[in-house]
Design a protein around this motif. Structure first.
Motif, PDB file in Angstrom:
ATOM      1  N   PHE A 182       0.830  -1.200   0.000  1.00  0.00           N
ATOM      2  CA  PHE A 182       0.000   0.000   0.000  1.00  0.00           C
ATOM      3  C   PHE A 182       0.871   1.259   0.000  1.00  0.00           C
ATOM      4  CE2 PHE A 182      -3.492  -2.655   2.024  1.00  0.00           C
ATOM      5  CZ  PHE A 182      -4.297  -2.627   0.893  1.00  0.00           C
ATOM      6  N   LYS A 183       1.948   1.237   0.762  1.00  0.00           N
ATOM      7  CA  LYS A 183       2.841   2.396   0.830  1.00  0.00           C
ATOM      8  C   LYS A 183       3.403   2.722  -0.546  1.00  0.00           C
ATOM      9  CE  LYS A 183       7.103   3.995   3.112  1.00  0.00           C
ATOM     10  NZ  LYS A 183       8.176   3.627   4.076  1.00  0.00           N
ATOM     11  N   ASN A 243      -7.332   2.310  -1.881  1.00  0.00           N
ATOM     12  CA  ASN A 243      -6.240   1.919  -0.982  1.00  0.00           C
ATOM     13  C   ASN A 243      -6.521   2.324   0.460  1.00  0.00           C
ATOM     14  OD1 ASN A 243      -4.745   0.733  -2.992  1.00  0.00           O
ATOM     15  ND2 ASN A 243      -3.041   2.167  -2.918  1.00  0.00           N
ATOM     16  N   PHE A 244      -6.957   3.584   0.651  1.00  0.00           N
ATOM     17  CA  PHE A 244      -7.238   4.051   2.006  1.00  0.00           C
ATOM     18  C   PHE A 244      -8.332   3.202   2.654  1.00  0.00           C
ATOM     19  CE2 PHE A 244      -5.805   8.524   0.571  1.00  0.00           C
ATOM     20  CZ  PHE A 244      -4.513   8.268   0.978  1.00  0.00           C
ATOM     21  N   LYS A 279     -11.369   6.402  11.807  1.00  0.00           N
ATOM     22  CA  LYS A 279     -11.833   7.754  11.495  1.00  0.00           C
ATOM     23  C   LYS A 279     -10.946   8.407  10.439  1.00  0.00           C
ATOM     24  CE  LYS A 279     -13.149  12.115  13.741  1.00  0.00           C
ATOM     25  NZ  LYS A 279     -13.239  12.842  15.035  1.00  0.00           N
ATOM     26  N   GLU A 280      -9.632   8.269  10.615  1.00  0.00           N
ATOM     27  CA  GLU A 280      -8.677   8.870   9.685  1.00  0.00           C
ATOM     28  C   GLU A 280      -8.754   8.204   8.313  1.00  0.00           C
ATOM     29  OE1 GLU A 280      -3.826   8.924   8.990  1.00  0.00           O
ATOM     30  OE2 GLU A 280      -4.644   8.562  11.008  1.00  0.00           O
ATOM     31  N   GLY A 281      -8.825   6.881   8.303  1.00  0.00           N
ATOM     32  CA  GLY A 281      -8.838   6.152   7.038  1.00  0.00           C
ATOM     33  C   GLY A 281     -10.071   6.442   6.217  1.00  0.00           C
ATOM     34  N   PHE A 282     -11.250   6.422   6.851  1.00  0.00           N
ATOM     35  CA  PHE A 282     -12.482   6.703   6.124  1.00  0.00           C
ATOM     36  C   PHE A 282     -12.494   8.144   5.616  1.00  0.00           C
ATOM     37  CE2 PHE A 282     -14.382   3.040   8.548  1.00  0.00           C
ATOM     38  CZ  PHE A 282     -14.680   2.284   7.428  1.00  0.00           C
ATOM     39  N   ALA A 283     -11.953   9.066   6.418  1.00  0.00           N
ATOM     40  CA  ALA A 283     -11.907  10.470   5.987  1.00  0.00           C
ATOM     41  C   ALA A 283     -11.023  10.642   4.757  1.00  0.00           C
ATOM     42  CB  ALA A 283     -11.405  11.351   7.133  1.00  0.00           C
ATOM     43  N   GLU A 305     -12.269  11.766   1.017  1.00  0.00           N
ATOM     44  CA  GLU A 305     -11.695  12.941   0.358  1.00  0.00           C
ATOM     45  C   GLU A 305     -11.216  12.600  -1.054  1.00  0.00           C
ATOM     46  OE1 GLU A 305      -8.142  16.285   1.049  1.00  0.00           O
ATOM     47  OE2 GLU A 305      -8.244  14.486   2.310  1.00  0.00           O
ATOM     48  N   ALA A 306     -10.536  11.463  -1.202  1.00  0.00           N
ATOM     49  CA  ALA A 306     -10.022  11.077  -2.516  1.00  0.00           C
ATOM     50  C   ALA A 306     -11.163  10.741  -3.472  1.00  0.00           C
ATOM     51  CB  ALA A 306      -9.075   9.892  -2.377  1.00  0.00           C
ATOM     52  N   ALA A 307     -12.200  10.015  -2.984  1.00  0.00           N
ATOM     53  CA  ALA A 307     -13.332   9.654  -3.846  1.00  0.00           C
ATOM     54  C   ALA A 307     -14.104  10.891  -4.286  1.00  0.00           C
ATOM     55  CB  ALA A 307     -14.255   8.681  -3.116  1.00  0.00           C
ATOM     56  N   VAL A 308     -14.266  11.842  -3.377  1.00  0.00           N
ATOM     57  CA  VAL A 308     -14.965  13.089  -3.722  1.00  0.00           C
ATOM     58  C   VAL A 308     -14.190  13.858  -4.786  1.00  0.00           C
ATOM     59  CG1 VAL A 308     -15.596  15.373  -2.818  1.00  0.00           C
ATOM     60  CG2 VAL A 308     -16.239  13.312  -1.554  1.00  0.00           C
TER      61      VAL A 308
END
Length: 559
Positions: free
Chosen positions: A395-396, A422-423, A435-439, A443-446
């Motif tokens: 993933f990195k 990936n996130f 919380k961080e991962g879903f955010a 953000e990327a999908a939006v």
């Protein structure tokens, strides 16, 4: 992918104990680490945990603020383990824990660093049941409670709380497991707080989304049930794109040859009149000495597209040939010697020639490959392939390449979607806090949709985030309705929509989508197993037996 990087976990009905620390988010970072370490120590002292670990029949998956324990022998295992943990925590005011238990199908992978991840109905519902509880509660799904009722020693400890509407009108049957000394006998506050007028508001919100989703699903069911000349007839306008062979001098461009194959597959799949086998099934024969006619029979297609790729610097040679599998004859072949700048034109030309040879009458404009800078495109293909092992290092590397793509072309929507995916996967594995991962995934999908509002995979990804990150089923339904309308052949769209419908008890519609996914991906063991499991849940026993037999024929180890 090498064998040491990825080890398959068999698809099985597992018994899941989900735990989290109440009030975790309010603690300081040092306190969070201390509480998690303390909980880990208590779990490892559990006699039931030690027995399962000694037999190598348990998975322990960290979730940031707790963990999921996946047992494989009996529903008594997570119940007994929960009792032992609860007893150890009885006088511990510092560490407040709640637990939920459910039995259901799970699958996943284990990497070389022993990082584990599982997914499936077993995990999802165990967490949902746990979310109903407060500190000290051990809550069970109806399925687990019914299983434990078969054991005399458990019956006095089972206290049915009934069926409740929790977030967004979802109905969950919950049983409280406690004794005089262990567990929490009080009614969970969340269940106390469920009011009828709130439920009506939530159901109205869900209904809006479901009306839209249901309309698309109904239309899809009608189309998918069009009569054919024979139930076993292979559709004439059907094709599988096999992975193109890397013919580069250093044999170091496999990511590029695989990527081109997948891009062609996705391009052809956008033609509604053409049945195109999905990647998992098309790539299942990679590196194997299997004759084309046998591949075609297994994948249920009349044609196969194969070829090779030779890439050197800014030059690329792609050879493609279309084979009619019934007679094992070549219908068409072509070699393209071009600069990398022409890679998208080559894809368009190959797709156009396939359409012409198969005599497909297009109802609209021919689909075109999405263009970007050639350098960015090569990096994008590499990023996609690097993310497949589902390890932290993979993933990195994949994330870093997606960012390089976006540095060159910030308006390339597939790269934003790749980051979002990936996130989401990193969050599911516990590599990112929830919380961080879903955010970050949102953000990327939006951003992908801001560039292309009609990009179906990004809508499906947002639907997944709404479902798992926010438990907003109405929002998920709206995104998935849009995704289905845009691209009803996309597997991520089909499977995520089916998961939502299953969660809401709409099994007939969910099964229609799962069946469509299996038709596109006929040797995908996970898809077949899930189809069989939900056919059984719906009472379609003959169909379920047929699905499970296919699973066993493809993967005997799943017995």
């Amino acid at each position: 992918m090498s064998a040491e990087v990825k080890k398959e976990i068999e698809l099985e009905i597992a018994h899941v104990l989900f735990l989290d620390i109440v009030g975790y988010s309010k603690l300081s970072v040092n306190e969070q680490h201390a509480r998690v370490d303390e909980l880990n120590g208590i779990v490892r002292l559990s006699e039931q945990f030690q027995k399962a670990e000694a037999a190598n029949r348990i998975l322990k998956i960290p979730t940031g603020d707790g963990m999921a324990l996946v047992f494989y022998r009996s529903p008594e295992e997570p119940a007994q383990c929960a009792f032992e943990i609860s007893r150890a925590l009885k006088n511990n005011q510092r560490l407040q824990v709640r637990m939920g238990i459910h039995s259901g199908p799970v699958s996943g992978v284990v990497d070389v660093n022993e990082r584990t991840n599982v997914a499936g109905a077993g995990i999802n519902l165990a967490q949902r049941v746990m979310d109903c509880g407060d500190a000290g509660h051990i809550l069970l799904s109806k399925h687990v409670a019914e299983d434990l009722e078969e054991y005399e020693q458990w019956r006095p400890l089972l206290h049915d709380l009934g069926t409740f509407e929790v977030k967004h009108g979802v109905r969950v049957s919950v049983t409280n497991l406690y004794s005089d000394e262990v567990g929490n006998p009080r009614l969970p506050k969340k269940l106390e707080a469920v009011k009828k007028h709130h439920a009506h508001v939530r159901w109205a919100a869900v209904a809006i989304g479901l009306l839209l989703l249901g309309a698309v699903v109904a239309a899809f069911m009608i189309v998918s049930r069009r009569p054919t000349t024979s139930l076993t007839a292979i559709p004439e306008k059907s094709i599988a794109v096999l992975p193109f062979v890397d013919m580069s001098a250093g044999k170091d461009q496999e990511y590029f040859s695989d990527g081109i194959s997948e891009e062609l597959l996705n391009l052809l799949a956008k033609i509604p009149q053409l049945q195109v086998t999905a990647r998992t099934s098309s790539f299942a024969f990679k590196g194997k000495e299997v004759a084309i006619p046998e591949i075609a029979r297994t994948l249920h297609v009349a044609h196969v597209l194969e070829g090779s790729v030779r890439k050197a610097g800014n030059s690329v040679r792609i050879t493609a040939q279309l084979i009619r599998t019934g007679t094992d004859t070549h219908l068409w072949s072509q070699t393209y010697d071009r600069k990398l700048d022409d890679i998208f034109a080559i894809q368009d030309e190959i797709a156009a020639d396939v359409v012409k040879q198969l005599k497909v009458t297009l109802l609209g404009a021919a689909p075109k490959a999405r263009t970007t800078d050639p350098e960015a495109y090569a990096l994008y293909l590499q990023a996609v392939q690097l993310g497949r092992p589902f390890t932290a290092e993979a993933f990195k590397q994949s994330d870093a390449l997606y960012r390089k793509v976006l540095a060159i072309d910030p308006r390339y929507a597939p790269a934003w979607y790749g980051l979002a995916r990936n996130f989401g996967n990193e969050t599911g594995q516990g590599l990112l806090p929830g919380k961080e991962g879903f955010a970050q995934a949102r953000e990327a999908a939006v951003k992908a949709l801001a560039i292309d509002p009609d990009y179906a995979p990004a809508h499906a990804q947002l639907g997944w985030i709404e479902m798992y990150g926010d438990n907003d089923l109405a929002g998920a339904a709206l995104h998935l309705e849009r995704a289905l309308a845009l691209d009803p052949a996309d597997l991520s769209v089909l499977t995520t929509s089916a998961t939502l419908l299953q969660s809401l008890g709409r099994l007939d519609e969910a099964l229609a989508l799962e069946d469509a996914a299996v038709r596109r991906d006929p040797v995908n063991v996970t898809a077949l197993f899930n189809l069989g499991y939900h056919q059984r849940m719906a009472g379609r026993l003959d169909a379920a037996i047929a699905s499970f037999r296919t699973v066993l024929s493809l993967s005997p180890s799943n017995g």
